[in-house]
Design an enzyme around this catalytic site. Structure first.
Site, PDB file in Angstrom:
ATOM      1  N   LYS A 285       0.893  -1.171   0.000  1.00 37.35           N
ATOM      2  CA  LYS A 285       0.000   0.000   0.000  1.00 37.35           C
ATOM      3  C   LYS A 285       0.923   1.211   0.000  1.00 37.35           C
ATOM      4  CE  LYS A 285      -1.630   3.146   2.006  1.00 37.35           C
ATOM      5  NZ  LYS A 285      -1.444   4.589   1.631  1.00 37.35           N
TER       6      LYS A 285
ATOM      7  N   GLY B 266      -4.317   3.439  -2.294  1.00 35.97           N
ATOM      8  CA  GLY B 266      -5.442   3.813  -1.443  1.00 35.97           C
ATOM      9  C   GLY B 266      -5.004   4.708  -0.307  1.00 35.97           C
TER      10      GLY B 266
ATOM     11  N   GLY C 264      -4.344   5.856   3.647  1.00 32.67           N
ATOM     12  CA  GLY C 264      -3.801   5.212   4.837  1.00 32.67           C
ATOM     13  C   GLY C 264      -4.851   4.663   5.788  1.00 32.67           C
ATOM     14  N   PRO C 265      -5.770   5.523   6.248  1.00 27.45           N
ATOM     15  CA  PRO C 265      -6.742   5.045   7.239  1.00 27.45           C
ATOM     16  C   PRO C 265      -7.744   4.028   6.679  1.00 27.45           C
ATOM     17  CG  PRO C 265      -6.560   7.443   7.262  1.00 27.45           C
ATOM     18  CD  PRO C 265      -5.829   6.970   6.052  1.00 27.45           C
TER      19      PRO C 265
ATOM     20  N   GLY D 198      -4.570   1.214   4.097  1.00 29.90           N
ATOM     21  CA  GLY D 198      -3.414   0.940   4.955  1.00 29.90           C
ATOM     22  C   GLY D 198      -3.836   0.214   6.222  1.00 29.90           C
TER      23      GLY D 198
ATOM     24  N   GLU E  35       9.872   1.571  10.465  1.00 32.75           N
ATOM     25  CA  GLU E  35      10.902   2.580  10.174  1.00 32.75           C
ATOM     26  C   GLU E  35      10.228   3.924  10.350  1.00 32.75           C
ATOM     27  OE1 GLU E  35      14.014   2.412   9.484  1.00 32.75           O
ATOM     28  OE2 GLU E  35      14.193   0.248   9.222  1.00 32.75           O
TER      29      GLU E  35
ATOM     30  N   CYS F 259      14.059  10.988   6.451  1.00 33.26           N
ATOM     31  CA  CYS F 259      13.916  10.671   7.872  1.00 33.26           C
ATOM     32  C   CYS F 259      15.255  10.690   8.598  1.00 33.26           C
ATOM     33  CB  CYS F 259      13.204   9.335   8.049  1.00 33.26           C
ATOM     34  SG  CYS F 259      13.833   8.062   6.965  1.00 33.26           S
TER      35      CYS F 259
ATOM     36  N   GLU G  52      10.307  16.216  14.433  1.00 31.15           N
ATOM     37  CA  GLU G  52      10.736  16.039  13.050  1.00 31.15           C
ATOM     38  C   GLU G  52       9.949  17.016  12.175  1.00 31.15           C
ATOM     39  OE1 GLU G  52       9.655  12.328  11.048  1.00 31.15           O
ATOM     40  OE2 GLU G  52      11.716  12.240  10.335  1.00 31.15           O
TER      41      GLU G  52
HETATM   42  P1  NAP Z   1       2.230   8.649   7.452  1.00 23.94           P
HETATM   43  O1  NAP Z   1       0.904   9.256   7.571  1.00 23.94           O
HETATM   44  O2  NAP Z   1       2.767   7.864   8.578  1.00 23.94           O
HETATM   45  O3  NAP Z   1       2.202   7.774   6.114  1.00 23.94           O
HETATM   46  C1  NAP Z   1       3.026   6.655   5.830  1.00 23.94           C
HETATM   47  C2  NAP Z   1       2.172   5.585   5.168  1.00 23.94           C
HETATM   48  O4  NAP Z   1       1.202   5.098   6.103  1.00 23.94           O
HETATM   49  C3  NAP Z   1       1.362   6.082   3.981  1.00 23.94           C
HETATM   50  O5  NAP Z   1       1.226   5.052   3.026  1.00 23.94           O
HETATM   51  C4  NAP Z   1       0.026   6.394   4.631  1.00 23.94           C
HETATM   52  O6  NAP Z   1      -1.029   6.459   3.721  1.00 23.94           O
HETATM   53  C5  NAP Z   1      -0.103   5.237   5.583  1.00 23.94           C
HETATM   54  N1  NAP Z   1      -1.055   5.455   6.668  1.00 23.94           N
HETATM   55  C6  NAP Z   1      -1.533   6.619   7.167  1.00 23.94           C
HETATM   56  N2  NAP Z   1      -2.392   6.390   8.164  1.00 23.94           N
HETATM   57  C7  NAP Z   1      -2.489   5.052   8.311  1.00 23.94           C
HETATM   58  C8  NAP Z   1      -3.223   4.190   9.172  1.00 23.94           C
HETATM   59  N3  NAP Z   1      -4.043   4.661  10.111  1.00 23.94           N
HETATM   60  N4  NAP Z   1      -3.061   2.858   9.047  1.00 23.94           N
HETATM   61  C9  NAP Z   1      -2.235   2.343   8.121  1.00 23.94           C
HETATM   62  N5  NAP Z   1      -1.530   3.101   7.264  1.00 23.94           N
HETATM   63  C10 NAP Z   1      -1.625   4.444   7.361  1.00 23.94           C
HETATM   64  O7  NAP Z   1       3.280   9.709   7.090  1.00 23.94           O
HETATM   65  P2  NAP Z   1       3.002  10.937   6.104  1.00 23.94           P
HETATM   66  O8  NAP Z   1       1.687  11.578   6.381  1.00 23.94           O
HETATM   67  O9  NAP Z   1       3.222  10.479   4.742  1.00 23.94           O
HETATM   68  O10 NAP Z   1       4.135  11.898   6.604  1.00 23.94           O
HETATM   69  C11 NAP Z   1       4.029  12.464   7.892  1.00 23.94           C
HETATM   70  C12 NAP Z   1       5.323  12.350   8.649  1.00 23.94           C
HETATM   71  O11 NAP Z   1       5.826  11.000   8.643  1.00 23.94           O
HETATM   72  C13 NAP Z   1       6.458  13.112   8.076  1.00 23.94           C
HETATM   73  O12 NAP Z   1       6.386  14.475   8.334  1.00 23.94           O
HETATM   74  C14 NAP Z   1       7.614  12.451   8.749  1.00 23.94           C
HETATM   75  O13 NAP Z   1       7.714  12.891  10.061  1.00 23.94           O
HETATM   76  C15 NAP Z   1       7.221  11.016   8.764  1.00 23.94           C
HETATM   77  N6  NAP Z   1       7.839  10.255   7.679  1.00 23.94           N
HETATM   78  C16 NAP Z   1       8.883   9.435   7.966  1.00 23.94           C
HETATM   79  C17 NAP Z   1       9.476   8.697   6.973  1.00 23.94           C
HETATM   80  C18 NAP Z   1      10.612   7.760   7.227  1.00 23.94           C
HETATM   81  O14 NAP Z   1      11.229   7.310   6.282  1.00 23.94           O
HETATM   82  N7  NAP Z   1      10.901   7.395   8.458  1.00 23.94           N
HETATM   83  C19 NAP Z   1       9.002   8.803   5.675  1.00 23.94           C
HETATM   84  C20 NAP Z   1       7.916   9.634   5.404  1.00 23.94           C
HETATM   85  C21 NAP Z   1       7.333  10.328   6.426  1.00 23.94           C
HETATM   86  P3  NAP Z   1      -1.391   7.910   3.092  1.00 23.94           P
HETATM   87  O15 NAP Z   1      -0.308   8.230   2.167  1.00 23.94           O
HETATM   88  O16 NAP Z   1      -2.678   7.680   2.400  1.00 23.94           O
HETATM   89  O17 NAP Z   1      -1.502   8.863   4.231  1.00 23.94           O
END
Ligand code: NAP
Ligand code: MG
Length: 462
Positions: A170, A201, A203-204, A207, A245, A279, A369
């Protein structure tokens, strides 16, 4: 940009169960460049069933054959690298040269490393009177972010395939076109139907359904600590394996004996690269009091040169978030030396390269972050003080140490609570384990350590 109106499940592009779509936006000009299906729990279930059905045959495939598929996959990524770079640039906004070298280049290296590991890894060992078999964990649910859209997928799919696992991915809603292109590459490489599946699709919705699916054996997630915590909770309750991660807030420690100009320039480049959306970026620069003002001047000059050449951040939401942090930095009394909350351009999700001095360890911009092109510079009085500041966040993903000689830098690095440290500007190694201490995650990716996450042992006693 090319987009598929289906989901890649069981070896073919199939219509999604529902009609909802995700619009993909180019962050440079805010234009819609494609539409992909917003998969639901029903689609996730179809994909997991396909992965389950394909598991026994793929798990029994000789490692040499899995290595051959991974080599073929690497070769397709090489053949299509320009298309990959253009797609990442279109949906993430990264400058094209960076997309070519990093966004397309690193996944090629990682896929190649797993082709080699699949061929050479010892999947069976003797321990006294036992034979220990390293068997695939099973069906993997992979949830990936947008910041390195192809790398984050390949860092999960390549070891999963090498191990003999099957997988459902996903991808992030902001970067699904790169994921679709990758599915085409997997297909072209001759990976059997059902071994790899892609459900685009939200995340919520998709995912969460993938993380909660009872027939997924391992959830591998990269993204925010907030979502990671939820996924860890769900996986824990179901007693299934989980790899996380998460975020980082890494320290770039410049010891008094270091080449200051080099350390500062490389440090600024590290933070500005990919518009700060890395990250493992070294977003806290730690400088001794005696050389502090000199470092601030050097950093300001280095950052000012970037202007809008770094590219935008991925989305309007991310832009608003980063600008909010810049405003908070000002409100908490940090000294703005370059940049600020005003965007570098009117159109597109640009954020000006920003440097804050007089940042103290407890400030929000030194703790959270930001995930944008924002560098904070902190001062330390002595080495113990530097160590306290370096280790003083909930994160522990990466870091850097600069010193006059490597021995001194290594001694400091060994005391840091973090998963990887670059010594005097050491290069990224796509085979070294990558992962976090503390709240930066659970588990490791890349190389043999990354492969181990997708294996479980079975001991036979004789
Ligand atoms: P995120 O919301 O954690 O998204 C990461 C993945 O998880 C996406 O595919 C997202 O889908 C999915 N997701 C979101 N809510 C979920 C849920 N309840 N259950 C299962 N999967 C879910 O991160 P983001 O919004 O893309 O970025 C926000 C922050 O995450 C960044 O500012 C940064 O701090 C951190 N980040 C860290 C890394 C790393 O490599 N460690 C990489 C990217 C981001 P959607 O795309 O549809 O939301
Ligand atoms: Mg999100």
């Amino acid at each position: 940009m090319k987009s598929h109106d289906g989901l890649y499940i069981d070896g073919a592009w199939r219509p999604a169960a529902g009609r909802d779509v995700i619009e993909v936006v180019n962050p440079v000009d805010e234009q819609v460049i494609g539409r992909v299906p917003a998969g639901t729990a029903e689609d996730v279930d179809t994909a997991v069933r396909a992965a389950r059905a394909a598991l026994p045959a793929w798990a029994a495939t000789p490692p040499a054959e899995r290595a051959a598929r991974l080599t073929a996959l690497r070769d397709v990524l090489v053949a299509r690298k320009d298309e990959i770079a253009e797609t990442v640039t279109a949906e993430l906004g990264a400058p094209l040269p960076f997309s070519q070298t990093v966004h397309a280049g690193v996944p090629i290296a990682v896929a190649g490393s797993y082709a080699e590991l699949a061929a050479t890894h010892v999947f069976e060992e003797r321990v006294g009177n036992s034979t220990v078999h390293h068997e695939p964990v099973g069906v993997v649910g992979a949830i990936t972010p947008w910041n390195y859209p192809l790398h984050q997928i390949v860092a999960k799919v390549a070891p999963a395939l090498a191990a003999g696992c099957t997988i459902v991915v996903k991808p992030a809603e902001d970067t699904p076109l790169t994921a679709q292109l990758f599915a085409e590459a997997v297909h072209e490489a001759g990976v059997p139907a059902g071994v790899f599946n892609l459900v685009t699709g939200l995340g919520p919705v998709a995912g969460q359904a993938l993380a909660e699916h009872p027939d997924v054996d391992l959830v591998s997630f990269t993204g925010s600590t907030a979502v990671g915590r939820k996924i860890g909770t769900v996986a824990g309750a179901a007693v299934k394996k989980v790899a996380l991660e998460l975020g980082g807030k890494s320290a770039n420690v410049i010891l008094p004996s270091a080449d200051l100009a080099k350390a500062v320039n490389v440090g600024v480049a590290n933070v500005m690269s990919n518009s700060g959306q890395t990250c493992s970026a070294w977003t806290r620069m730690l400088v001794h009091t005696d050389r502090y003002e000199e470092a601030v001047e050097l950093a300001a000059a280095a950052a000012a040169k970037y202007g809008d050449r770094i590219g935008p951040v991925v989305s309007a939401r991310q832009q608003a978030r980063v600008r909010g942090y810049i405003e908070q930095g000002l409100a908490e009394g940090a000294r703005l030396v370059v940049g600020g909350a005003e965007p570098a351009r009117e159109t597109g999700y640009f954020v000006s390269p920003t440097v804050f001095a007089d940042v103290t360890p407890e400030m929000t911009i030194a703790q959270e972050e930001i995930f944008g092109p924002v560098l904070t510079i902190l001062r330390y009085a002595d080495e113990e003080d530097a160590l306290r500041i370096a280790n003083g966040t909930v994160y522990g993903l990466a870091g850097a140490v600069w010193a006059g000689d490597e021995t001194e830098a290594v001694a400091f690095a060994r005391r840091m609570d973090t998963g990887q440290v670059d010594i005097n500007g050491g290069r990224f190694n796509p085979s070294a384990p990558f992962g976090g201490y503390k709240q930066s995650g659970v588990g490791r990716e890349l190389g043999a350590h990354g492969l181990a996450e997708y294996l479980q042992t079975k001991s036979l006693q004789f």
